[in-house]
Design a protein around this motif. Structure first.
Motif, mmCIF file in Angstrom:
data_model
loop_
_atom_site.group_PDB
_atom_site.id
_atom_site.type_symbol
_atom_site.label_atom_id
_atom_site.label_comp_id
_atom_site.label_asym_id
_atom_site.label_seq_id
_atom_site.Cartn_x
_atom_site.Cartn_y
_atom_site.Cartn_z
ATOM 1 N N THR A 157 16.791 -2.455 1.697
ATOM 2 C CA THR A 157 16.501 -3.391 0.598
ATOM 3 C C THR A 157 15.569 -2.744 -0.420
ATOM 4 O O THR A 157 15.802 -2.835 -1.631
ATOM 5 C CB THR A 157 15.866 -4.679 1.154
ATOM 6 O OG1 THR A 157 16.786 -5.284 2.060
ATOM 7 C CG2 THR A 157 15.532 -5.654 0.036
ATOM 8 N N LEU A 158 14.519 -2.083 0.062
ATOM 9 C CA LEU A 158 13.582 -1.421 -0.849
ATOM 10 C C LEU A 158 14.284 -0.333 -1.657
ATOM 11 O O LEU A 158 14.067 -0.212 -2.862
ATOM 12 C CB LEU A 158 12.403 -0.843 -0.056
ATOM 13 C CG LEU A 158 11.287 -0.179 -0.857
ATOM 14 C CD1 LEU A 158 10.723 -1.099 -1.940
ATOM 15 C CD2 LEU A 158 10.184 0.293 0.091
ATOM 16 N N SER A 159 15.159 0.433 -1.025
ATOM 17 C CA SER A 159 15.912 1.479 -1.736
ATOM 18 C C SER A 159 16.793 0.875 -2.818
ATOM 19 O O SER A 159 16.853 1.381 -3.936
ATOM 20 C CB SER A 159 16.772 2.286 -0.755
ATOM 21 O OG SER A 159 15.957 2.983 0.146
ATOM 22 N N LYS A 160 17.467 -0.209 -2.488
ATOM 23 C CA LYS A 160 18.314 -0.892 -3.474
ATOM 24 C C LYS A 160 17.478 -1.366 -4.658
ATOM 25 O O LYS A 160 17.861 -1.192 -5.822
ATOM 26 C CB LYS A 160 19.028 -2.081 -2.822
ATOM 27 C CG LYS A 160 19.875 -2.903 -3.786
ATOM 28 C CD LYS A 160 20.409 -4.152 -3.148
ATOM 29 C CE LYS A 160 19.277 -5.089 -2.973
ATOM 30 N NZ LYS A 160 19.448 -6.478 -3.069
ATOM 31 N N ASN A 161 16.314 -1.928 -4.380
ATOM 32 C CA ASN A 161 15.448 -2.426 -5.446
ATOM 33 C C ASN A 161 14.885 -1.290 -6.307
ATOM 34 O O ASN A 161 14.778 -1.423 -7.525
ATOM 35 C CB ASN A 161 14.310 -3.258 -4.853
ATOM 36 C CG ASN A 161 14.802 -4.545 -4.219
ATOM 37 O OD1 ASN A 161 15.953 -4.951 -4.393
ATOM 38 N ND2 ASN A 161 13.950 -5.176 -3.451
#
Length: 155
Positions: free
Chosen positions: A100-104
């Protein structure tokens, strides 16, 4: 004049620092990003209480000459942006949160406001993400390596 890669690195760091609320959205293990700094994820220590963390390292610079006399040289920079999530109890939660952090982070870097990195880049794009996990003495840390490529001109 040669490209000032330190300024570009600082611009990448500032873009990330300016968008922590967007990047932390939907994480289950944290409500704030506690560390954003330049460094090599293989050797830059992050204290246990300073996760989630994002480390940024300039990996490569390539320069091509557009014309005789070295005018308007094209510089391509490659950065490794490494989000790290520490979750001592649940490997599954840490893995989910680092995805999720990578996507954000990719969304922030693709944003129209950030794509030129404070007006210094002709273009920038997060090209790939490689995920990894580290089990360090019984503690679980999930991470990713986001490859960000930028292109600049210098005279």
């Amino acid at each position: 004049m040669a490209l000032d890669v330190e300024t570009v690195l600082n611009s990448v760091l500032q873009t990330l620092k300016d968008n922590t609320i967007t990047m932390i959205a939907s994480l289950t293990t944290a409500t704030d990003i506690l560390t954003i700094k330049a460094g090599d994820s293989r050797s830059t220590p992050v204290e246990v209480g300073r996760y989630p963390a994002i480390l940024v390292q300039l990996m490569r610079e390539a320069e091509s000459f557009a014309q005789l006399g070295q005018r308007n040289n094209k510089h391509e920079l490659e950065f490794a942006i490494v989000p790290l999530v520490y979750e001592g109890d649940s490997a599954e939660t840490a893995d989910k949160d680092v995805r999720t952090l990578s996507k954000n982070i990719k969304s922030v870097l693709k944003s129209g406001n950030n794509i030129t990195l404070s007006g210094t880049a002709l273009w920038s794009m997060p090209e790939s993400v490689d995920y990894f996990a580290a089990d360090l003495n019984g503690t679980y840390c999930s991470g990713a390596i986001i490859t960000l490529r930028t292109q600049h001109l210098s005279t």
